[in-house]
Design an enzyme around this catalytic site. Structure first.
Site, short mmCIF file in Angstrom:
data_model
loop_
_atom_site.label_atom_id
_atom_site.label_comp_id
_atom_site.label_asym_id
_atom_site.label_seq_id
_atom_site.Cartn_x
_atom_site.Cartn_y
_atom_site.Cartn_z
N ASP A 83 14.40 -23.11 10.57
CA ASP A 83 14.44 -21.78 11.16
C ASP A 83 14.17 -20.77 10.04
O ASP A 83 14.36 -21.07 8.86
CB ASP A 83 15.80 -21.50 11.81
CG ASP A 83 15.72 -20.45 12.91
OD1 ASP A 83 15.79 -20.83 14.09
OD2 ASP A 83 15.57 -19.25 12.58
N ASP B 274 9.23 -20.37 8.05
CA ASP B 274 8.59 -19.42 8.96
C ASP B 274 7.34 -20.10 9.50
O ASP B 274 6.38 -20.32 8.77
CB ASP B 274 8.24 -18.13 8.20
CG ASP B 274 7.60 -17.08 9.09
OD1 ASP B 274 7.21 -17.40 10.24
OD2 ASP B 274 7.46 -15.92 8.64
N VAL B 275 7.34 -20.44 10.78
CA VAL B 275 6.22 -21.20 11.34
C VAL B 275 4.92 -20.42 11.35
O VAL B 275 3.83 -21.00 11.49
CB VAL B 275 6.52 -21.71 12.77
CG1 VAL B 275 7.68 -22.68 12.77
CG2 VAL B 275 6.76 -20.55 13.72
N ASN C 212 9.35 -25.70 18.64
CA ASN C 212 10.14 -24.87 19.54
C ASN C 212 10.18 -23.40 19.14
O ASN C 212 10.41 -22.53 19.98
CB ASN C 212 11.57 -25.42 19.58
CG ASN C 212 12.53 -24.46 20.26
OD1 ASN C 212 12.55 -24.33 21.49
ND2 ASN C 212 13.34 -23.76 19.47
N TYR D 3 3.48 -12.46 25.18
CA TYR D 3 4.24 -13.68 25.43
C TYR D 3 3.51 -14.58 26.42
O TYR D 3 3.31 -15.78 26.16
CB TYR D 3 5.63 -13.33 25.95
CG TYR D 3 6.54 -14.52 26.09
CD1 TYR D 3 7.20 -15.05 24.99
CD2 TYR D 3 6.76 -15.11 27.33
CE1 TYR D 3 8.05 -16.15 25.11
CE2 TYR D 3 7.60 -16.20 27.46
CZ TYR D 3 8.25 -16.72 26.35
OH TYR D 3 9.08 -17.80 26.49
N LYS E 165 1.85 -18.31 25.57
CA LYS E 165 2.32 -19.54 26.22
C LYS E 165 1.23 -20.21 27.05
O LYS E 165 1.17 -21.44 27.12
CB LYS E 165 3.54 -19.22 27.09
CG LYS E 165 4.75 -18.76 26.30
CD LYS E 165 5.19 -19.77 25.25
CE LYS E 165 6.46 -19.35 24.53
NZ LYS E 165 6.90 -20.33 23.52
N THR F 20 19.66 -17.30 26.51
CA THR F 20 19.51 -17.45 25.07
C THR F 20 19.37 -16.07 24.43
O THR F 20 19.47 -15.05 25.11
CB THR F 20 18.24 -18.28 24.74
OG1 THR F 20 17.07 -17.51 25.06
CG2 THR F 20 18.23 -19.59 25.51
#
Length: 262
Positions: free
Chosen positions: A42, A68-69, A94, A167, A171, A202
């Site tokens: 993360d 950091d992806v 994820n 977003y 996706k 979440t």
């Protein structure tokens, strides 16, 4: 195989990105409970420290790494290091972020799409997933086995008035690269699937669905009439990571209380 062995992750080495909270943390817990050695990653080092301290009270096969992806070199470094310790069997791509409210509020409308937000969301949600898949597949292909599981969203399957434009765009793109990679990697027995959550309580979008008034409004859209809790992702995550899903690849699986069936 016996039913218990179908879901046994003993000896498996698993990486979960975005694992300091929410669905990523629940997925990591599921893998640990099934016997896997799990690396949590993360960008929030403090939150991850807290969760690792808690998890190590009951699980010893758990590590953490700050990553950091959206920075491809960081992803390569982490995945290469994990593979260098032995092998890497399963990766959960994820990590993701919200783009803010959808067009039900004025600031979420098409005319108010912020280019800075757009770029940042796609950098994390799309580029980050691609970087994670690419790094993982590089090590899985020579071994001719592996699982790559991406957290997508039902917002990538249909219009979603509650979600921001960046977003839903990220996706939808993720869903197609999952299908693309699944077909490419199938000859190497590397299985690629996506989980498409609906409304879960979440921290995404500022934790809006944890607020009673927001949750109450959202419930009216969900056939089951409630918002899911993060632990409810565990069963599907385990299915896709375990031997139980040995003939599944290229699937985008909703877990949304029936929302996408409307």
């Amino acid at each position: 195989m016996t039913v218990p062995s179908l879901f046994d992750m003993s000896g498996q080495r698993v990486l979960v990105t975005g694992a300091a909270s929410g669905l990523g943390l629940a997925i990591a817990q599921a893998m640990l409970e099934a016997g896997a050695h799990v690396v949590l990653s993360d960008s929030d080092a403090q939150a991850m420290d807290t969760e690792i301290h808690r998890l190590r009270k009951t699980h010893q096969k758990v590590q953490q790494v700050v990553m950091d992806v959206s920075v491809g070199a960081e992803v390569d470094r982490v995945v290469d290091a994990m593979a260098g310790q032995g092998h890497i069997d399963c990766v959960f791509a994820n990590a993701g972020m919200s783009a803010g409210r959808g067009f039900l509020v004025e600031q979420g409308g098409l005319q108010n799409v912020d280019p800075v937000v757009w770029e940042r969301v796609l950098k994390v949600n799309l580029d980050g997933v691609l970087a994670t898949m690419r790094a993982a597949s590089r090590h899985m292909k020579p071994r001719r086995c592996g699982r790559i599981i991406v957290t997508s969203s039902i917002a990538g399957l249909r219009s979603e008035a509650h979600s921001g434009y960046a977003y839903v765009a990220s996706k939808a793109a993720v869903n197609n690269i999952v299908r693309q990679a699944a077909v490419e990697l199938a000859p190497y027995n590397v299985l690629v699937n996506a989980i498409a959550p609906g409304p879960f309580a979440t921290g995404l979008n500022g934790g809006r669905l944890r607020l009673p008034e927001s949750a109450e409004r959202m419930r009216t859209y969900v056939p089951l009439g409630r918002i899911a809790e993060p632990h409810e992702i565990k069963g599907l995550a385990l299915l896709l990571a375990s031997p139980a899903s040995s003939y599944m690849t290229g699937a985008i699986i909703p877990i949304d209380g029936g929302t996408s069936a409307r």
